[in-house]
Scaffold this active site. Structure first.
Site, PDB file in Angstrom:
ATOM      1  N   LYS A   1       0.844  -1.191   0.000  1.00 30.76           N
ATOM      2  CA  LYS A   1       0.000   0.000   0.000  1.00 30.76           C
ATOM      3  C   LYS A   1       0.886   1.249   0.000  1.00 30.76           C
ATOM      4  O   LYS A   1       1.972   1.250   0.591  1.00 30.76           O
ATOM      5  CB  LYS A   1      -0.871  -0.034   1.261  1.00 30.76           C
TER       6      LYS A   1
ATOM      7  N   SER B   1      -9.554   1.520   2.483  1.00 30.63           N
ATOM      8  CA  SER B   1      -8.599   2.302   1.758  1.00 30.63           C
ATOM      9  C   SER B   1      -7.519   1.492   1.039  1.00 30.63           C
ATOM     10  O   SER B   1      -6.812   2.047   0.207  1.00 30.63           O
ATOM     11  CB  SER B   1      -7.939   3.300   2.714  1.00 30.63           C
TER      12      SER B   1
ATOM     13  N   SER C   1     -10.000  -1.043   6.490  1.00 36.11           N
ATOM     14  CA  SER C   1      -9.316  -0.733   5.230  1.00 36.11           C
ATOM     15  C   SER C   1      -8.556  -1.890   4.591  1.00 36.11           C
ATOM     16  O   SER C   1      -8.173  -1.805   3.430  1.00 36.11           O
ATOM     17  CB  SER C   1      -8.371   0.459   5.429  1.00 36.11           C
TER      18      SER C   1
END
Lengths: 580, 580
Positions: B139, B214, B238
């Site tokens: 990420k 996310s 997330s």
């Protein structure tokens, strides 16, 4: 419309509470006038032996320092739970009359519990658990069903608990006998012990000196041998400072190893540097028995903030430190680059270094770190909302927030002004949540920096490992007069709360004016350091304990206990055979 | 006086950054016009197989779902690190062209690393570590030396790191090959993935639907088989939301089991409910390999917030759950008393229940708990200073704070208004630190209440133990259209962040309009629930994955992996032999 209810009279509430406390004391345990030490008698540590209230056997029971010996005698029925709790209760009450260490007194309940324990052992032949029959004193935060928990606030007089805290439940399940609760400062955020209800707790070795705080009731009580094991709490040094100033052992565990759920606290909701519960005792076996028992009772099944981490026997065997209690590498933190300790504390460090070297360990100097950044940051985190928190409580009764331990004059306080050092009190204005987050972010960055600092000491050790533990002052001086334990004192403790390191305090010696003479002035780090230097007068600290702390890593309680045992043994051997 | 520096033009910064990203892609990996799916092609999951960019062997390599098989082939030199990372890199780039999942692309660096790995293995005969040669996607928070970390903020374009985050260091030491970074929403505090720099990441199974957020770049990339293992972060769902919406496995570990130090984050200093890093993969063996490798690398020696808790093999053997992967007791959370899940999610729960019962386990209903209190409280904790935090960053470039995923229209968004459900965005006004402490205090009280709730389920199980794990929805629906994953979605995930429970998402099925028909209206809990009910249309969700999460206790990652393996196996056996 009816008139508003008039505010309660907090002074009357305090007077009533003190009267109710006194009424709980059996008359025959009150000191006869002939045994009451005169006000000018400063060292009261021998009063229990000399007052005539305790029998010879009760003196024998209470003067066993080693908790493992006490537990063995209880488990083998050599001593009954009733006679053990009776002996400690009487000694605690005697201690209270000379050092003012207790809050809640509940003799009948403790005796009834002891009778149950004796009956269980007689019937089943087995102790209830590893702490069978052991009287345990508790700081006045640790709720017990049916008792008030005032925690130094007049506002909380009359707050009777409808539950036991998780720790008390686990102690009961382990066979222990919680038997008294002990005094604290209002707000808990002081390194001395004074409040409007119960007044001031003093140091058994010199009543003009403080017992420390906030677990000052525990420190004085255990030092007087009025309890074999106590539980305090530490958010910035509140277990370690009284342990050090009273000359006993005390452990500050990492966050979450001892369950806090169900206790009362100050600044609840402050999640960044939480207060922790931990043991105080006159023996390391007491510290170990408490930690091993509580951790082995799976506290995470009762308290969601307790870490799911079993008692680590391999950790206790020093697996991550060479697996052998020989050849360890200790680092001495001679000073924190902010305040140089007084001569007795430095002597304690020197003696410990010599003792460890003689026992075959390596001792290096701990490299300098900007510790003042950590303590300043933590002070700001507390002050983000401390005053709002205190006011929310004191408003209920109208009692004033105590703003100085020095201003609270009484016959034992020393009124020397010390204007260069601000009192250890909260700021008036709270911060925004965003400002608080920035402080917490800074704290995390300092923790990252300190871990790297520690890891880098592998270059100094020759073992391939970083330094195994730090030996540090707890306070920059021995027990000071009342009102004089100002915020410089917490610099050596609060930094390890921010870093969440496991720490254990151990006694080394006592202040001896013939050895611990004044030193020539050094180059001062700052005004605090200069004031602290000038503050030293050997006669003022005479007889006060000299103590240090061993500091290990986060969640390393088992290894910290084992390494403190190593240091303690080395010191005892060193003292038994002084260098020629 | 000189004129002030004009603010940077954030749009120009974004345009430049996208151009630099495109320049990193080898031309031969760009899809020929003939292979580019038309805009109206919604399911693009088969594009990598059909586009002609990957060789048959590259397809074979990338279509191994089981990470343990991939690791074995790498360790045995059946496949080289170079060919494995090449295969995944090509597939990641193809995926990116249809779902827009990547941020940082650095092909030469990953190939050079693979060559080193191959050389090491050829020279020594031994893999570097347990993840030897494994390409890992990260990420866009997880810093790598020399790369920018924008985290969805135009303001952070040009922020090149001078260090690897601790996790990257540990991955390198374990032999892994971090090879791409993946897209996120601005602020990270959205359950979808869109930002001003890279735009929107979409769902591989239906590009009109969201990939979640996310960690939405990871979800889409791994689902496209463009990476065998990725690392996301989860503060309110997330990791779990994109795992669920993209049909892969994903673990949300407890605070402190995976090191976060050295990463970039949103709302830094918010210490009460921290974000955690965790793995996403198409196999549970990938989840386990990541967790076991990272925990076994002693992250607490590099990150002060990492818990000193070794990989617990006995925990993985389900010691605290009867010590046997049979006869477990699962509880189904059918709904959270706030929003009733859509028919496909309920079917997932029903199928899982049947599969577990057929495999010999007991399945009970999870007793109702006021979960909305927990999610409301957590939203307030975030909002205490979220806007101040975002603004401090966006002010640097002048980029607007994104206030809705729906307003950001593009060719793939659905503009249906849904005015009854407020957007998932911060309040405008921050709170005081004191107010924040009160919210954090309330959160702790709710955690205490929920632990007691769970412990009380021992009355339901017949095993003497409380329920072993909860089976819960992740989101109340399958992947919704862009802009429609509003805050009701996080109610099933964020509560477990507050509670700090270990959770693992697993896929169950896909939406089938012929089975997952509309239900008659139920008695609605509230307006959200009604809106959510009306929102269901089988055709809208067609083909979207149906996923659930298994929820265990705090610090119980090992047991949660083992129990998710139990559920996964039961589901596979159930599907292989449907009930007659």
């Amino acid at each position: 419309m009816s008139a508003p209810t008039p505010p309660p009279n907090w002074q009357a509430l305090c007077t009533d509470k003190r009267a109710r406390q006194l009424a709980q004391i059996p008359k025959e345990w009150l000191l006869p006038a002939s045994s009451l030490p005169p006000a000018e008698q400063l060292d009261v540590s021998n009063v229990p032996r000399e007052c005539g209230v305790l029998t010879a056997r009760e003196l024998e029971i209470t003067e066993i320092d080693d908790v493992s010996v006490l537990l063995a005698k209880l488990a083998s029925v050599e001593w009954s739970a009733v006679e053990v709790v009776t002996a400690f209760y009487k000694r605690a009450i005697v201690a209270h009359q000379v050092v003012n260490c207790l809050t809640e007194i509940f003799v009948e309940r403790a005796l009834a519990r002891a009778q149950e324990l004796d009956a269980h052992l007689a019937k089943t032949g087995k102790p209830i658990g590893p702490l069978h029959g052991l009287p345990i004193s508790l700081k006045d935060q640790i709720r017990m069903k049916g008792l008030e928990t005032t925690m130094g606030y007049a506002s909380w007089i009359g707050d009777y608990s409808d539950h036991d805290s998780v720790l008390v439940t686990l102690l009961y399940e382990a066979g222990a006998n919680p038997f008294v609760r002990s005094n604290v400062p209002q707000t808990l955020m002081w390194p001395e012990t004074y409040n409007h209800i119960f007044g001031r707790t003093v140091n058994p070795y010199n009543r003009k000196l403080t017992s420390g705080g906030s677990s000052g009731g525990e420190g004085a009580l255990i030092s007087m041998k009025g309890s074999p094991l106590g539980v305090g709490s530490d958010i910035g040094g509140s277990i370690r400072i009284p342990s050090a100033l009273c000359g006993i052992y005390g452990m500050r565990p990492s966050y979450g190893r001892v369950p806090y759920a169900g206790c009362t606290n100050s600044m609840e909701g402050q999640d960044s540097v939480p207060s922790v519960l931990g043991p105080l005792s006159r023996s390391l076996s007491g510290i170990k028995a408490f930690m091993q028992t509580i951790i082995s009772s799976k506290p995470w099944e009762r308290d969601p903030l307790a870490i799911r981490k079993a008692w680590d026997e391999e950790g206790y065997q020093l697996r991550d430190h060479g697996g052998d209690p020989k050849g360890l590498v200790f680092a001495i933190l001679w000073d924190n680059s902010h305040v140089v300790p007084h001569p007795p504390i430095t002597r304690g460090l020197e003696e410990t270094k010599k003792a460890l070297e003689r026992a075959g360990h390596k001792v290096v100097d701990w490299p300098a770190f900007p510790y003042a950044k950590l303590s300043t940051n933590l002070g700001q985190i507390w002050n983000a909302a401390a005053t709002d928190d205190y006011r929310a409580t004191t408003n209920a009764s109208g009692e004033p927030i105590i703003t100085s331990m020095e201003h609270e004059t009484d016959s034992l306080s020393e009124n020397a002004a010390d204007a260069t050092v601000p009192d250890f009190r909260p700021a008036e204005d709270g911060l925004s949540a965003y400002h608080l987050w920035q402080l917490q972010k800074e704290k995390t960055a300092l923790r990252v920096q300190h871990l790297a600092h520690w890891q880098a000491t592998s270059a100094l050790t020759g073992t391939g490992r970083p330094v195994d533990a730090i030996i540090s002052p707890v306070v920059a001086y021995a027990a000071p007069p009342h009102g004089r334990n100002k915020n410089r004192s917490a610099n050596y403790t609060m930094v390890f709360n921010s870093l969440d390191y496991a720490c254990c305090v151990f006694p080394v010696s006592k202040v001896d004016p013939s050895i611990d003479v004044r030193r020539p002035a050094h180059s001062f780090y700052n005004e605090f350091d200069k004031t602290n230097y000038e503050f030293y007068d050997p006669e003022r600290f005479k007889g006060a304990p000299i103590s240090l702390q061993l500091v290990g890593g986060t969640h390393e309680e088992e290894a910290v206990i084992a390494m403190t045992e190593v240091v303690d043994k080395a010191l005892k051997e060193y003292k038994a055979t002084p260098l020629s």
